[in-house]
Motif scaffolding. Sequence first.
Motif, short mmCIF file in Angstrom:
data_model
loop_
_atom_site.label_atom_id
_atom_site.label_comp_id
_atom_site.label_asym_id
_atom_site.label_seq_id
_atom_site.Cartn_x
_atom_site.Cartn_y
_atom_site.Cartn_z
N LEU A 1 -8.29 10.48 -3.07
CA LEU A 1 -7.49 9.28 -2.87
C LEU A 1 -8.13 8.39 -1.81
N HIS A 2 -8.47 8.98 -0.66
CA HIS A 2 -9.04 8.18 0.41
C HIS A 2 -10.37 7.56 -0.01
N LYS A 3 -11.20 8.34 -0.68
CA LYS A 3 -12.50 7.84 -1.12
C LYS A 3 -12.34 6.68 -2.09
N SER A 4 -11.40 6.79 -2.99
CA SER A 4 -11.18 5.71 -3.97
C SER A 4 -10.70 4.44 -3.27
N LEU A 5 -9.88 4.60 -2.21
CA LEU A 5 -9.40 3.43 -1.48
C LEU A 5 -10.54 2.76 -0.71
N VAL A 6 -11.42 3.54 -0.10
CA VAL A 6 -12.56 2.97 0.61
C VAL A 6 -13.45 2.20 -0.36
N GLN A 7 -13.66 2.76 -1.54
CA GLN A 7 -14.47 2.06 -2.54
C GLN A 7 -13.78 0.79 -3.01
N ALA A 8 -12.47 0.87 -3.23
CA ALA A 8 -11.72 -0.29 -3.71
C ALA A 8 -11.74 -1.43 -2.71
N PHE A 9 -11.78 -1.09 -1.42
CA PHE A 9 -11.78 -2.12 -0.39
C PHE A 9 -13.17 -2.32 0.21
N ASN A 10 -14.20 -2.02 -0.56
CA ASN A 10 -15.59 -2.37 -0.24
C ASN A 10 -16.07 -1.83 1.10
N GLY A 11 -15.66 -0.62 1.43
CA GLY A 11 -16.16 0.02 2.64
C GLY A 11 -15.46 -0.36 3.91
N ASP A 12 -14.35 -1.09 3.82
CA ASP A 12 -13.61 -1.46 5.03
C ASP A 12 -12.95 -0.23 5.65
N ASN A 13 -12.42 -0.39 6.87
CA ASN A 13 -11.66 0.68 7.50
C ASN A 13 -10.38 0.91 6.71
N VAL A 14 -10.15 2.14 6.31
CA VAL A 14 -8.95 2.49 5.54
C VAL A 14 -8.21 3.60 6.25
N LEU A 15 -6.93 3.35 6.53
CA LEU A 15 -6.07 4.35 7.16
C LEU A 15 -4.81 4.53 6.33
N ILE A 16 -4.55 5.75 5.89
CA ILE A 16 -3.28 6.06 5.22
C ILE A 16 -2.30 6.42 6.33
N SER A 17 -1.45 5.47 6.70
CA SER A 17 -0.62 5.64 7.90
C SER A 17 0.60 6.50 7.66
N SER A 18 1.09 6.56 6.43
CA SER A 18 2.23 7.43 6.12
C SER A 18 2.27 7.61 4.61
N LEU B 1 1.47 -1.12 0.00
CA LEU B 1 2.23 0.01 -0.53
C LEU B 1 1.47 0.49 -1.74
N PHE B 2 0.99 1.74 -1.67
CA PHE B 2 0.08 2.25 -2.69
C PHE B 2 0.70 3.41 -3.43
N ASN B 3 0.54 3.41 -4.75
CA ASN B 3 1.00 4.50 -5.60
C ASN B 3 -0.21 5.33 -6.03
N PRO B 4 -0.38 6.54 -5.46
CA PRO B 4 -1.56 7.34 -5.79
C PRO B 4 -1.63 7.77 -7.25
N LYS B 5 -0.48 7.81 -7.93
CA LYS B 5 -0.49 8.26 -9.33
C LYS B 5 -0.95 7.15 -10.27
N THR B 6 -0.48 5.94 -10.02
CA THR B 6 -0.87 4.81 -10.88
C THR B 6 -2.08 4.07 -10.34
N MET B 7 -2.44 4.37 -9.07
CA MET B 7 -3.55 3.70 -8.38
C MET B 7 -3.30 2.20 -8.28
N GLN B 8 -2.04 1.83 -8.10
CA GLN B 8 -1.67 0.43 -7.94
C GLN B 8 -1.29 0.17 -6.48
#
Length: 648
Positions: A328-345, A368-375
């Motif tokens: 999940l975290h890796k996909s978010l970093v890729q989606a946001f082009n290598g920016d700092n990504v923090l899953i705060s809760s 607000l992110f849905n890990p199942k739908t990746m939305q």
Amino acid sequence: MFYSWSFISSRCRSQLIAAWVTLCLLTASSAMPSFADTVEDLSRHPEFYNVKISPDGKHLAVLINSDGRKILAFLETDTFKLTFALNGDKRDQVADYYWVNDERVVVQVEQVRGAREQPLNYGEIYAVNYDGSKSRMIYGYRAKTPSGNGGFLLDILKDDDKNVLIRSQALSRKTDVLPEVVKLNVYSGRSRKIKRAPIAYSQFLVDHTGTPRFVAGTDDDFNTQLYYAPEKGEDWQPFAEHFNGQFEPIAFTADNQSIYALKSDDGGPKGLYYYELSTGKETLLYRSEIADPTLTIGSQLNEIYGLRIDEDYPNYLYLKPDSSEAKLHKSLVQAFNGDNVLISSITDDGTQAIVHVSSDKNPGTFYLFNPKTMQARHLMSAQEWIKPTEMATTTPFRLKTPDGLTLNGQMTLPKGQDKNLPTVILPHGGPHIRDYWGFDPQVQLLANKGYAVVQVNFRGSTGYGKNFEKAGHGNWGTKIQDDIMLATQYAIQQGVSDKKRICIFGASFGGYSALQSAIRFPETYQCAIGYAGVYDLEMLYNEGDVQNNTWADAYLDTTLGSDKTQQREQSPVNHVNQLKAPVLIIHGEDDERAPIEHAQALKAALDETSHPYQWLVKDKEGHGFYKEENILEANKKILSFLDKYIGH
């Protein structure tokens, strides 16, 4: 004291705040405002500081800036409908907050006391439900805590909906009192002592049952001491077998039988180790040749699955790449082009998460992110008026010193310009901190006005290993300033900087460096700006809040060197006759870290030599200005000063 805004007894006021919060959120969620590249935009506090979702996912909590005070608003996740807004009176605000269960949040309270503009945390803890019910101060002096101590959240006790663990500390300038771990009921405020530290200035690490198992503290000689309790109820015992180097426990594994620790035996960057408590067996998981890990990334059970490493740009290493959390975290970093990504809760069922994204151009955006739908659903931006596409790019660089150290730095250039620029050298404070790639409003302000900005993590900075930090000891005015000069020369050699238009500007230790470098290299810097700086090293032994610690003199002897002649030689206040650069001095009258006496001593020395300088001092301000109008005035003064001496 905090008070509940009842929707019955204070309906009018509540409707106003509800309308205001709704307007803020709707604006943040829909229209992008027009951008005005003014000093005002980059002198404002963020509007949104923090967003967290409740464990059941039904409610969001949002920390909002309102007229210089922070409001904690609770919203329905699906509709954004406001359920309650927690505000304080003129002297109280929310510092941070934590969901304890599906309905209840505990709040660390900040308070304005005396004449200071900036609120301070005195260890008061407030608790409230998302609908405003059952609100009360549960710890601290206004809660009439029997000990009179202040409390700071240590662990939310994931499997206990009624209690949290706090670190309880005496409210005293004398900070050598032993802190305690206390279990605190978040409804009644009843508390029970769990364990006392064996050493002052200490921090605890608890296992997943809420049992304090490690504590690290600083002794009077400014040495770190580590203690360990094998089981619940057992006494602390020294954990010394790894103290031929550095050993820092940071998290327990899920079974509580092993820990993750940061360790270095040779003074180089710390590596991440897996350490079995029963056998002492350790396994190196990762070590950078350049930098310590910045932070660990863990799951809801605090099981570490990754590291953030900041050698240059932030980078992420996944220790368990096949885990769902790592993917999940890796996909978010890729989606946001290598920016700092923090899953705060994240919710208990893992279906909703709050993600915070930031970069050199973006001060922070919440999703607000849905890990199942990746939305991802955009919630709000910390500073909606900042348009990232209009911000300047920050690019890392590396240098090698003549004595073989590797220095990491970063350069920020005005958009569309890269040659022969007026330049601001911006050394960081500390000196025992470091600069990271990311959004910096001061940097963007300068770049926005046409200045190249150069930053360097000189020797003495933390994050690069103990040897690198120790290389700065005793060398505040010499080798550290040589490192800053090396970065200055690099910018000139690259063709970025016009060597006839260079100013040095810094805050705290950076203010010291600005004056000291301008004295040592009078032909290089055309002006110098000291903001909340220290200018007389001997004065540190008698003035400032460092002296509140029993290890103060040992710390100063270690970092400055105990030779008084050397301290005087490295103090700018004693050598203003060597200055050629005009000076701007900015200071807060109520600065406790670098007391106003430093600025006054520098001013007196400049007066004595009739050296040109400008002066901006604000009452009620501490170590760096807090009030927006004062920040704005300081920024305008800085820009005017720069324009006069190195501007276009």
